[in-house]
Design an enzyme around this catalytic site. Structure first.
Site, PDB file in Angstrom:
ATOM      1  N   GLU A 176       0.820  -1.224   0.000  1.00  0.00           N
ATOM      2  CA  GLU A 176       0.000   0.000   0.000  1.00  0.00           C
ATOM      3  C   GLU A 176       0.848   1.265   0.000  1.00  0.00           C
ATOM      4  O   GLU A 176       0.712   2.138   0.870  1.00  0.00           O
ATOM      5  CB  GLU A 176      -0.959  -0.021   1.197  1.00  0.00           C
ATOM      6  CG  GLU A 176      -1.962  -1.159   1.088  1.00  0.00           C
ATOM      7  CD  GLU A 176      -3.034  -1.162   2.155  1.00  0.00           C
ATOM      8  OE1 GLU A 176      -2.807  -0.585   3.231  1.00  0.00           O
ATOM      9  OE2 GLU A 176      -4.106  -1.747   1.923  1.00  0.00           O
ATOM     10  N   GLU A 377      -5.791  -8.227  -1.121  1.00  0.00           N
ATOM     11  CA  GLU A 377      -6.437  -8.058   0.190  1.00  0.00           C
ATOM     12  C   GLU A 377      -7.897  -7.710  -0.055  1.00  0.00           C
ATOM     13  O   GLU A 377      -8.204  -6.874  -0.913  1.00  0.00           O
ATOM     14  CB  GLU A 377      -5.814  -6.940   1.020  1.00  0.00           C
ATOM     15  CG  GLU A 377      -4.497  -7.277   1.618  1.00  0.00           C
ATOM     16  CD  GLU A 377      -3.975  -6.189   2.559  1.00  0.00           C
ATOM     17  OE1 GLU A 377      -4.785  -5.532   3.241  1.00  0.00           O
ATOM     18  OE2 GLU A 377      -2.751  -5.999   2.587  1.00  0.00           O
TER      19      GLU A 377
HETATM   20  C1  BG6 Z   1      -4.557  -3.060   4.714  1.00  0.00           C
HETATM   21  C2  BG6 Z   1      -3.200  -3.461   5.217  1.00  0.00           C
HETATM   22  O1  BG6 Z   1      -4.604  -1.698   4.645  1.00  0.00           O
HETATM   23  O2  BG6 Z   1      -5.659  -3.319   5.474  1.00  0.00           O
HETATM   24  C3  BG6 Z   1      -3.205  -4.551   6.248  1.00  0.00           C
HETATM   25  O3  BG6 Z   1      -2.344  -3.810   4.166  1.00  0.00           O
HETATM   26  C4  BG6 Z   1      -4.374  -4.327   7.188  1.00  0.00           C
HETATM   27  O4  BG6 Z   1      -1.966  -4.564   6.880  1.00  0.00           O
HETATM   28  C5  BG6 Z   1      -5.654  -4.384   6.389  1.00  0.00           C
HETATM   29  O5  BG6 Z   1      -4.394  -5.218   8.250  1.00  0.00           O
HETATM   30  C6  BG6 Z   1      -6.926  -4.281   7.179  1.00  0.00           C
HETATM   31  O6  BG6 Z   1      -6.871  -3.185   8.013  1.00  0.00           O
HETATM   32  P1  BG6 Z   1      -7.119  -3.350   9.578  1.00  0.00           P
HETATM   33  O7  BG6 Z   1      -6.831  -2.047  10.154  1.00  0.00           O
HETATM   34  O8  BG6 Z   1      -8.528  -3.775   9.721  1.00  0.00           O
HETATM   35  O9  BG6 Z   1      -6.159  -4.405  10.011  1.00  0.00           O
END
Ligand code: BG6
Length: 479
Positions: A176, A377
């Site tokens: 990211e 993701e």
């Molecule tokens: C992404 C990141 O932005 O979102 C992860 O690459 C992160 O590292 C994921 O865990 C989800 O966000 P969060 O804050 O719910 O863990």
């Protein structure tokens, strides 16, 4: 017949600092997340300049993948994973980032992890730097503000490329990277937090330093890509973008324009540099109006030109709206929030759920760059509560994922070149934004709680069995 390719990479994603634990084991040095305390939706996590005995640091043990990797990878294999996205903790290999020789014990850990993946036919997909760098580089250089970090990063890359060249083919240079365009990214992605102790959201921000640090990451990424292409022709090098898709709230042309600018600055700016090999035309005006003067060295322009990526990868959780109108309701988001969309519902953490936005986004990216893509993701962070039968029934997660896979299917039918899908936190882990365990994404439940208790045992959720069927049918059976 499935619409997805026969070799479609179904899998899951994690990041070293959010699930490995063992933060000081076998020679590992402290990284930035090791200096970050826990938090919650209401209480921001802190960064500290030293380990404070009165604070709780969730990355220190996390879910202890370091000592459970065999069990965890066996569970991934049971679901039928074709790929597993994880990152390499820089400080396991170079504890301060500045050593010339790597830490052999750290390297051996990833030998074991990647070999274990291979044993099950799982292709590792490795993020080189996922929201972390050695804290020593923060103290000495203010993180990525220091141009020196490019060479330290390259030393790290050369070491891991050579060591894992027979085990790893897919590499993503920075997680990211476009977080660096937002004030929050100065801690999370760029680590320009020298001397700062306090809540993450109150960290002072200097926009010019932030973009300078980002420039150093662009150069580092380009150098890594060029080096990989020269020495390891089989490697596939990708970027990784936080895709914060936004729509104009209304058809007021001012809203449409504001949204276009938001999409440019947040989502396209970094990928334009990494996919097209130069700063985009609209950045000139933005830099002028924001008094940002980026110091470039001779050769940087050529490096960016020659170091473009082979693969476009991104995270996608939600969408928001953009408007110029006043008195509109705001919502939370991943890193940045936005204006509420009246057509969408939100998760418990206020992230607006928008599966159709994924199809829209895949089409937008593909029409812009024409590169193969992976959704690396996606997922629903939710409170998982054990039922009377002692199991986790998570229909809400299945529904979220089903709807997003349906839209990926539509996008593939539209003609986009989608190569893989790795839902986030395939095993429960520490949340990045809030530093808590309560926000769970996994197909696998981990008995670990925010007060540090829990026996770390692993259990299959309902979504585990569901995802197994999805993979076995190559995305056809979503029921
Ligand atoms: C992404 C990141 O932005 O979102 C992860 O690459 C992160 O590292 C994921 O865990 C989800 O966000 P969060 O804050 O719910 O863990």
């Amino acid at each position: 017949m499935s619409v997805f390719r026969n070799d479609f990479l179904w899998g899951g994603a994690c990041a070293a600092n959010q699930f490995e634990g063992a933060w000081d084991v076998d020679g590992k040095g402290p990284s930035v997340p090791d200096m970050c305390t826990n938090g919650s939706l209401k209480v921001p996590k802190w960064i500290t300049t030293a380990q404070r005995p009165d604070k709780f640091y969730p990355s220190h043990e996390s879910i202890d993948f370091y000592h459970h990797y065999e069990e965890d990878i066996a569970l991934f294999a049971e679901m039928g994973f074709k790929t597993f996205r994880t990152s390499i903790a820089w400080t396991r290999i170079f504890p301060t980032g500045m050593e010339e020789e790597p830490n052999e014990k750290g390297l051996e850990f990833y030998d074991r992890v990647f070999s274990c993946c291979k044993k099950y036919g799982i292709e590792p997909l490795v993020t080189i730097s996922h929201y972390e760098m050695p804290y020593a580089l923060v103290e000495k250089y203010n993180g990525w503000q220091g141009r020196e970090c490019i060479e330290f990063y390259m030393n790290f890359c050369r070491t891991i490329f050579e060591r894992y060249k027979d085990l790893v083919k897919y590499w993503l240079t920075f997680n990211e990277i476009n977080c660096g365009t937002k004030p929050n990214g100065n801690l999370v992605a760029l680590s320009t937090c020298r001397g700062y102790e306090g809540p993450r959201n109150l960290m002072p921000d200097n926009e010019e330093i932030r973009y300078q640090a980002l420039h150093h990451q662009f150069v580092a990424s380009a150098k890594a890509v060029i080096y990989a292409h020269e020495h390891y022709p089989k490697f596939i090098m990708g970027n990784m973008i936080l895709m914060a898709t936004s729509y104009p709230l209304t058809c007021d042309p001012a809203d449409v324009l504001a949204n276009q600018q938001n999409m440019n600055n947040m989502n396209w700016f970094c990928s334009d540099v990494m996919c097209r090999g130069e700063y985009p035309y609209y950045s000139r005006r933005f830099f002028e109006e924001h008094d940002i003067n980026i110091k470039m060295e001779p050769g940087d322009t050529e490096l960016l030109k020659n170091g473009t990526v082979d693969l476009y990868t991104f995270s996608y959780y939600l969408s928001t709206c953009v408007t110029t109108h006043k008195d509109v309701e705001q919502v939370a988001g991943n890193m940045i929030g936005g204006t509420k969309n009246p057509y969408l519902k939100s998760s418990d953490w206020g992230w607006q759920i928008d599966p159709v936005g994924l199809r829209y986004t895949l089409n937008e990216i593909y029409s812009r760059y024409g590169l193969p893509m992976m959704v690396v993701e996606n997922g629903l962070g939710a409170y998982d509560i054990k039922s009377a039968d002692g199991k986790i029934h998570d229909p809400y997660r299945i529904e979220y994922l089903r709807q997003h896979i349906e839209q990926m299917r539509e996008a593939v039918k539209d003609g986009v070149d989608l190569r893989g899908y790795t839902p986030w936190g395939c095993i429960d882990l520490v949340a990045a934004s809030t530093g808590e365990m309560a926000k769970r994404y996994g197909f696998i439940y981990v008995n670990k709680f925010d007060d540090g208790t829990g026996d770390l045992s692993r259990e299959r959720k309902d979504s585990f069995y569901w995802y197994k069927k999805v993979i076995a049918s190559n995305g056809e059976d979503l029921n």
